[in-house]
Design a protein around this motif. Sequence first.
Motif, PDB file in Angstrom:
ATOM      1  N   UNK A 116       0.833  -1.198   0.000  1.00 37.50           N
ATOM      2  CA  UNK A 116       0.000   0.000   0.000  1.00 37.50           C
ATOM      3  C   UNK A 116       0.869   1.250   0.000  1.00 37.50           C
ATOM      4  N   UNK A 117       1.924   1.231   0.825  1.00 37.88           N
ATOM      5  CA  UNK A 117       2.844   2.362   0.885  1.00 37.88           C
ATOM      6  C   UNK A 117       3.543   2.564  -0.461  1.00 37.88           C
ATOM      7  N   UNK A 118       4.031   1.475  -1.053  1.00 38.00           N
ATOM      8  CA  UNK A 118       4.824   1.572  -2.286  1.00 38.00           C
ATOM      9  C   UNK A 118       3.983   2.016  -3.481  1.00 38.00           C
ATOM     10  N   UNK A 119       2.725   1.573  -3.529  1.00 35.23           N
ATOM     11  CA  UNK A 119       1.874   1.921  -4.678  1.00 35.23           C
ATOM     12  C   UNK A 119       1.683   3.427  -4.802  1.00 35.23           C
ATOM     13  N   UNK A 120       1.837   4.155  -3.685  1.00 34.27           N
ATOM     14  CA  UNK A 120       1.632   5.605  -3.713  1.00 34.27           C
ATOM     15  C   UNK A 120       2.881   6.369  -4.170  1.00 34.27           C
ATOM     16  N   UNK A 121       3.984   5.649  -4.410  1.00 39.36           N
ATOM     17  CA  UNK A 121       5.234   6.336  -4.766  1.00 39.36           C
ATOM     18  C   UNK A 121       5.361   6.528  -6.275  1.00 39.36           C
ATOM     19  N   UNK A 122       6.316   7.376  -6.633  1.00 31.89           N
ATOM     20  CA  UNK A 122       6.594   7.649  -8.041  1.00 31.89           C
ATOM     21  C   UNK A 122       7.705   6.700  -8.503  1.00 31.89           C
TER      22      UNK A 122
END
Length: 427
Positions: free
Chosen positions: A183-189
């Motif tokens: 979930x955290x990683x999906x929000x990154x560029x």
Amino acid sequence: MSTFSAPKGTYDLLPPDSATYLAVREAMAAPLRRAGYGYAETPGFENVELFSRGVGESTDIVTKEMYTLTTKGGDHLALRPEGTASVLRAALQAHLHRAGNLPVKLWYSGSFYRYERPQAGRYRHFSQVGAEAIGAEDPALDAELIILAADSYRALGLTGVRLLLNSLGDRECRPAYRAALQEFLRALDLDEDTRARIEINPLRVLDDKRESVQRQLTGAPMMRDHLCQACKEYHERVRELLTAADIAFEDDPKLVRGLDYYTRTTFEFVHGGLGSQSALGGGGRYDGLSEMIGGPALPSVGWGLGVDRTVLALRSEGIELDLPAATEVFAVPLGEEAARTLFSVVTGLRRSGIAADLAYGGKGLKAAMKAANRSGARYALVAGERDLAEGVIQLKDLGSGEQRPVPVEALVTEVTGLLARTGTPNG
Ligand code: AMP
């Protein structure tokens, strides 16, 4: 006529450097033998599927780096890229785990193959010494293996080795952590490849070396904050045992390593003198691997230490190993009859356990003495016709230059006694 070179990404081991490689392997193997590990040797190739299942479909090793081939008989094989899957396969196949004596402790030494981009410290053919303790879940076993590896680096005299330690959790706590991390990683560029990795093996994103990725990982959920009680206690126990054994380590919450099969304890030995690489060796616990390759549940732990990089680490620290002289006694025959006599003296010395060599090819005194000095021998045996007529051979101390005649039949005893008293120069 054209000449051949070793294939790209490979190199040959030749004297005198090869002696250092043998000594490194021996330094890694000796602590294992003392701890009850038995030697295992498996084929250099296996069915491809052993690695795709056992190492992991999402790893670089399996997707990009395996040397695969199809035999004339239609078998799909791969040159082994690592040792754990093969050793576990061999133990299962021989039913070692059913002999009622767990853990099964095995060690190995050999060549491994990965189609990597070659650079200093990274080759397509390299050498590892490895150890596996199969079929027991006990933090003392994890600690034992880490201590044995650390002791081998110590025995070699390396001082710049750091130990990084982490726990990857288990079946209980990892799934929830994995979901939180995704979930955290999906929000990154992130680029497309990395996005794909989030879905297959999100923990590996933590290991991404790029600054642009690392910068965004601040605040990412860490496994150590999500460990279940059992994993927490297990990890704490490993840490206590290492501390009690005087092994320094650094907690590295981002240490995940490149293979999929790890659970709980993971560790890596790193060194600053390896160019763009830093990993000297590493391993961890792999409780699910046996089931992944069709075996019963067999919680296990192991490591693989790179021999090539350990030699580079020794070089970067300026360490010359104390290697026993390859030749202790060098015979210099002057004339054919002397060649015959000294040949049998040399054979006798060798049979008594002394490293002895002879000047071959009918060399003259000067060239033969040069060869004697070059050999690193402590003593030279020089004999010409007049000596033989008197039944003696000249025994020359190559260090002091002193020389005295010794009766032929007393020579083996005399030389054996001298070497036992003084020891070999380097050994
Ligand atoms: P791994 O099986 O990837 O955990 O590797 C264990 C150790 O083997 C590493 O720490 C290195 O010392 C060594 N190693 C792995 N790959 C290579 C390579 N391509 N060239 C040289 N050494 C390697």
